[in-house]
Scaffold this motif. Sequence first.
Motif, mmCIF file in Angstrom:
data_model
loop_
_atom_site.group_PDB
_atom_site.id
_atom_site.type_symbol
_atom_site.label_atom_id
_atom_site.label_comp_id
_atom_site.label_asym_id
_atom_site.label_seq_id
_atom_site.Cartn_x
_atom_site.Cartn_y
_atom_site.Cartn_z
ATOM 1 N N UNK A 176 0.769 -1.173 0.035
ATOM 2 C CA UNK A 176 -0.338 -0.344 -0.174
ATOM 3 C C UNK A 176 0.678 1.327 -0.114
ATOM 4 N N UNK A 177 1.947 0.772 0.168
ATOM 5 C CA UNK A 177 2.948 2.235 0.340
ATOM 6 C C UNK A 177 2.578 3.290 -1.163
ATOM 7 N N UNK A 223 10.184 1.371 -2.318
ATOM 8 C CA UNK A 223 9.463 2.691 -2.212
ATOM 9 C C UNK A 223 10.635 3.564 -3.031
ATOM 10 N N UNK A 224 11.593 3.607 -4.106
ATOM 11 C CA UNK A 224 12.305 3.926 -4.302
ATOM 12 C C UNK A 224 12.425 3.151 -6.111
ATOM 13 N N UNK A 225 11.644 2.187 -6.931
ATOM 14 C CA UNK A 225 11.759 1.971 -7.591
ATOM 15 C C UNK A 225 9.751 2.808 -7.700
ATOM 16 N N UNK A 226 9.184 2.597 -6.861
ATOM 17 C CA UNK A 226 7.415 2.494 -6.637
ATOM 18 C C UNK A 226 7.712 4.787 -7.310
ATOM 19 N N UNK A 254 2.881 11.664 -6.826
ATOM 20 C CA UNK A 254 4.114 11.219 -6.338
ATOM 21 C C UNK A 254 5.050 11.923 -5.303
ATOM 22 N N UNK A 255 4.152 13.359 -5.689
ATOM 23 C CA UNK A 255 4.320 14.247 -4.490
ATOM 24 C C UNK A 255 4.369 13.298 -2.243
ATOM 25 N N UNK A 256 3.024 12.783 -2.974
ATOM 26 C CA UNK A 256 3.084 12.229 -1.708
ATOM 27 C C UNK A 256 3.996 11.292 -1.390
ATOM 28 N N UNK A 257 4.365 10.652 -2.673
ATOM 29 C CA UNK A 257 5.866 8.915 -2.402
ATOM 30 C C UNK A 257 6.248 10.043 -2.027
ATOM 31 N N UNK A 284 13.642 -5.503 -9.180
ATOM 32 C CA UNK A 284 12.686 -3.386 -10.246
ATOM 33 C C UNK A 284 12.025 -4.172 -10.771
ATOM 34 N N UNK A 285 12.536 -5.114 -12.041
ATOM 35 C CA UNK A 285 11.358 -5.214 -13.302
ATOM 36 C C UNK A 285 10.449 -6.017 -12.757
ATOM 37 N N UNK A 286 10.318 -6.389 -12.376
ATOM 38 C CA UNK A 286 8.773 -7.011 -11.468
ATOM 39 C C UNK A 286 8.044 -5.665 -10.800
ATOM 40 N N UNK A 287 9.202 -5.381 -9.780
ATOM 41 C CA UNK A 287 7.943 -4.177 -9.294
ATOM 42 C C UNK A 287 7.772 -2.987 -10.821
ATOM 43 N N UNK A 288 8.196 -2.632 -11.590
ATOM 44 C CA UNK A 288 7.744 -1.699 -12.673
ATOM 45 C C UNK A 288 6.480 -2.312 -13.596
ATOM 46 N N UNK A 289 7.083 -3.525 -13.750
ATOM 47 C CA UNK A 289 5.942 -4.337 -14.915
ATOM 48 C C UNK A 289 4.611 -4.164 -14.032
ATOM 49 N N UNK A 290 4.426 -4.634 -12.624
ATOM 50 C CA UNK A 290 3.473 -4.530 -12.131
ATOM 51 C C UNK A 290 2.789 -3.658 -11.668
ATOM 52 N N UNK A 291 3.332 -2.363 -12.135
ATOM 53 C CA UNK A 291 3.159 -0.823 -11.697
ATOM 54 C C UNK A 291 3.081 -0.573 -13.603
ATOM 55 N N UNK A 292 2.385 -1.486 -14.109
ATOM 56 C CA UNK A 292 2.626 -1.040 -15.403
ATOM 57 C C UNK A 292 3.701 -0.744 -16.223
ATOM 58 N N UNK A 293 4.728 -0.602 -15.416
ATOM 59 C CA UNK A 293 5.718 0.495 -16.806
ATOM 60 C C UNK A 293 6.630 -0.512 -17.009
#
Lengths: 296, 1160
Positions: free
Chosen positions: B241-242, B283-286, B322-325, B895-904
């Motif tokens: 939920x970060x 957090x960072x890759x988010x 973005x600013x919140x994060x 990182x890959x995973x995360x980014x992909x999961x974020x649709x990026x």
Amino acid sequence: MNLNPFWSMSANTSRKQRSDVEEQSGHREQRASPARLPFGKKQLPPIPKNAAPITKPASTGTPAQSANGTHASYGPFYLEYSLLAEFTLVIKQKLPGIYVQPSYKSALMWFGVIFIRHGLYQDGVFKFTVYIPDNYPDGECPKLVFDIPVFHPLVDPVSGELDVRRAFNKWRRNHNHIWQVLMYARTVFYKINTTEPLNPEAAVLYEKDVQLFKSKVVDSVKLCNSHLFDQPKIDDAYAISFSPWNPAVHEEAKERMFTYKRRPEDHHKGTQVSGLSWVKPGSTQPFSKDESPPQS
Amino acid sequence: MMASVVAGGHRKKSLTLRGVDPETCMIVFKNHWAQVVKILEKHEPGRSGTSALSFLSGHASGSGALRLGPIPADEASAVQNYVEHMLFLLMEEEMGQGNGFETQLNSRMLHAGGAMGPILEFVVVEGVMERLFLWSLRRQFTEDMKLEQLRMYQMLLSQARQPLLHHKPVLRPLMMLLASCAGAGGGTDSGGSVVEVELVLLLNQLCVALVKDPSVLELFFHTSEDQGAANFLLFSLLIPYTHRQGSVGQQARDALLLIMSLSASDPRVAQHIAQNTYFCPVLATGLSGLYSSLPARLHVYSEDWHCLDRADWQQVPALVHFLHSLDFCSAVTKVAHPSIRSQLLGYIYNGFLVPVLAPALHKLTVEEVMTTTAYLDLFLRSISEPALLQSFLSFVLLHTHDNVHILDTLVSRVNTPFQLGTVSLALFRTLIGFFCEDVMLQLVFRYLIPCSHLSRKQRSSIKQTDCYSSSAASFLLLLPSWCPGNLHSMNADLHSEHIHWPKGADLSVSDSVGYCRGSDFLMDVNYLHYLWDAQQAISISHRACRFWSSPYDGIDPPPQENRSDTPRDDIEDEEEIVRRVESDSICSLVITPPPSVLSPTPSSSDTVSTGNQAGRAGSALELEWDDIFADDDPSLSAFINTAVANAGVAMEGERCTATPLPPRHIQEMQRTATKLVHGSYVEESEFEDDVLVYDLVAQRETKAAILERIMAANRRARGSISNSQRMSTAATTTTLTSMLTTTGRTVMETVNSIMSTRRMSEDGGKEERVKEVRRSSEDFGRRKEEDEIKRIDAQGERQFFTNGFNAKNYIIDECDDSDEDGDLFNQNCNLSDFTNTANHTLHEHNTHPTQCLVTLPNGHSESEPSLSHPSVADAKAPNLPGNKVANNDDFLSRYHELMLSLGVEPDCDDITNDISTFRRRVRALRQRLEEEEEFAFSSSWEDGEDEEEEEAMDEVEEEEEEEGEERTSSSKKGSRRHAVPFTGPFISVLLSRLENLLENSIAVNLLVTGILAQLVSYPQPLLRSFLLSTDTHSQHNVRTLYQVLVSVHDQIERYVAARPDYPGLVTQAWRFLLAKDQDSKFRECLQSQGRDIILDPSLANGSVRNALALPPLAVLPPCPHIPPHAKSRVFAIVLFAEFLKELAAIAQEHSITLDSSTED
């Protein structure tokens, strides 16, 4: 428009401070006081009371400014700031035993007091006034007049004026500063000079009969000190006046001074940003501090 | 339903149970439980204490639930009701008194604050909670069931009067519940299901409980272990939920922050988070993911727009998100354990800044780059935590992208005429506003520390106080002659204007003091405001800079140290440096032959000095590229052109006579030059519109004078070459030969680079290129430039050193020892190719002088392939940036995973995976920087030499004075090129924008003057004395703020002289602005002070009060009608005058600051 910025507070607190410690802290206090806050406020609506419309006289011809614009004519700001700068220099010099404060009414007149800590004039507390010519810094050198004529070869026994000019033959801008005058005033009490005296009697005695001279000096010091608590000679809001130690009044002030001294940072806390630096002292590389613990 | 229970909880609680006997409660509770158990057991034949665990092991519950029939609704609701009542009883129970029911159970309590109440004890012994959880499982574990359970615990946690979490029988079912909800987070991305909302709320409550009572933490860890899950479930559940938007995300972040603060005091938690969770990478890759969803281009509503302020970014939900994060990252860095902090910072640097933001700053269109710049500015402004800010700043200051420091790129963009320039200015305003020593060091101080911009006399007076406001006076004298506040016109008044200070003891006259100024009231008030503001600004910056490592007063850091590093180095290094210098200086020389070689007496000593000058010219050329847009000072705009022409002529000098250049070419040259300078990020195809703009700019700048000068320069250059030929008969040494070869090759190579690629300098440092050339060009023939080189070799080295170096290093061309291959062009080119292309290009020079330009910034060959030369463009080699090897390690895949999961689409080059690498990297960057610096300062002139040089320069200047009218302007430039003591690209670019004041938009002018004013307020004597110096004869003709102001003053005078209506117009506008400003200040003042201003006791006689009364709005003078086209100029003139007052005020305040370092 007056120049009181630095002493607006200390005028209250520095009435009677004999001990050296107090003097020191008094000095600190000036520096830490919210020095120039009232200054700005006071100036915001800068319509002086006597700001009667002045009719502009016809142009007096060529501008007085020469090439660099500052030789001859100083706008009021320039004079004011020149005097302020002089006063700032005085403060920075931290002259031992000397305190001055510009008058409320005129930046050209400074009140002062000098504490003599040893030598022939030991324990002397001499109040004086400095008069600065209004064409400063291009005029004569400032005058320094003791409230009570001290018995001294270089002090006029009638007017109390110190012979400053012998030290500053010609007042040279950028070279001569008012703190030097003050410094000089201090020096004369530690190193007696008898040439071309304003007070020939003192000079002669010093040369011929030091013992008598000494006793005269002691008398003079006593006289001055006995008038210490007199009302200031010149009626001015910022004139320096002494009063006997009164715990009810002074204890608190003293306390405040000491607290300021201990926690000089507190005063400005929270007012503004604190800067950042990760530069290791002695280095000129950014982020050279090891692991750079951030400043908080 | 349980939900209704929860909703009604507060009300019922307050109604019932007040003052009810605990014994009675216990009995009621037990009765209820008995009823519940009856129902439970009916549907739970194989009841056992361990069945709960079977759910978690994954098979029993499912089959069990299926095996048993559905539960009748009436029974379910009966249980519901009983449970409802039981929970109230449990919540309302007070803590036990420490006697009575205490049993062996106490041994199971780890840290309970006191004894359990009887009901709680019963709950613990009977495993009530666990059975209720199983019951909900039994009833098909739907969302509703989860909700029910979650809410039940929420209620218990928030309202129970005794600690519950200490008891495993309570905690365990809770953990099971949480575990069963674990999947909830991964699913829907938007909004969040109801379960998620409740789950996060519960997690948040738990975290609050943890912080309140860290002993519970123990249990959380233990419980996890019991279940075989070695992770800190509570924490892991929160991680997804970060980056969630809305209140769920906010709650989760709050909860995480609570855990972070816990980590600061509990190393175990810290260790767990840092080593066993993906928290930091997430957090960072988010951030990266969120960044990629930001609009790539902002639609800007006004030309004056320059930064994203609150009203702006609030309209962009992605940006808010973005600013919140980012804010969260900030908060985490602030409260978390150092190990987490450094890990997070490392990931942010390597997972966001380097792989995402750096490329974004180098996107292809001006618009995109502008947008990124605005984002960066916003981010910097939003970060509250110094440690995170440090990461961002070290990225900006030290990171190199394609071998160019980000900072240099950013500085260079200040001078773009588009909105990018404005936005870049705003970014620098932000940077300057940090009062960060590191920033200021990189931007300004490292250029000032050597003090080479100062004469010896000035050096000694750096710390002197300007006692008599002479700087202020000089600034004020530059006010336009006709303007109301001008001293010339006021001068008469100054005499009448006297201070009513009583003189001497004559104090009886009045009891107050004041000035009577004859001049404009508004002006005076306004100036007082400036004084007041200046005082504030100075004291703020002084306070902010208290923690700086040194005072920057010309003594500390010592100027010598920074200049004489080399002598201490060992010989090898020295040789290496010499070699590098040689190659560098050769390049600069080849490109720009000396403008003043035509000296009347070509004696050897003379040639030396001119040779030096040539080198200087070359580098100064690079240094001054930022002046391209300064069209109002002809000497400036002509400058580049002249040099360019020189360069061109130098190359073709031997074969052709210079033909007069038609203006069209000059325009094109300018355009090309502009593009050269700014074009690194510009794709030709996407750039068409912008090119048009450039064209307009260029056209405006074109003047006949330029043409003249270029012609003159050509003539001279020709002369110089014939001169050189004569000289070349002199004997040459072997070193010379090799150097000459190098030179020849360098010329070729430079030419080649024109065609080969626009990315050349990105792909490799020039240094390496040159080395490569040296290696491969042994047999290359001599060229005409040899004598020039000889001259350098003989004497000029030292100066070139500085020149060439400064230029390349800081402005255009990074000479870093890059590890990427830099010899792409050279490898495949054989000599004949070289010659051919060279000839071809040289030939083209004859007809198209434009092409000369490409050689301009030496080594910086990101030249636009000119459209008019398709052949050249075609020759462009497909030099793609060397792809860095992506390390396929843990982090990267994550990182890959995360980014992909974020649709990026993950952007994966150049990611390093841990903090130590990050540190190493920063260290390496720093070291490189240090090396550069040493290199830069290694010119180590001893004082004697210094003297010599000055003399030499004097000579040159004298010569120049003797030269004819035609040459004067160019020679002036020549002498300006002496401006080797360089005050840095930042100051240079600021001044050049300031010089263009009349043409700038209002926003730009406000920014430029604002930044300068802030710089002037800095207390460091080096900076202060440089900016406030009104010395017109500054060392080496370093351009000072004052000189630029004089130039603007002259521009204005000239401009207005041609337009008699202007003074009136400007004055009117001015009064309007002043009155408006004054009015708003009064209002502000009154509002803030509650109408209770004690101004000055002595003035409190009514008149002041009257004066203070708000002037009704009608009193404001009307805003004059200003024709739209004149608007920016009119305001620019007003602004100029106001800026002068501001500067004067700052100068005056500096002279009386107690804080400033004391005079010696």
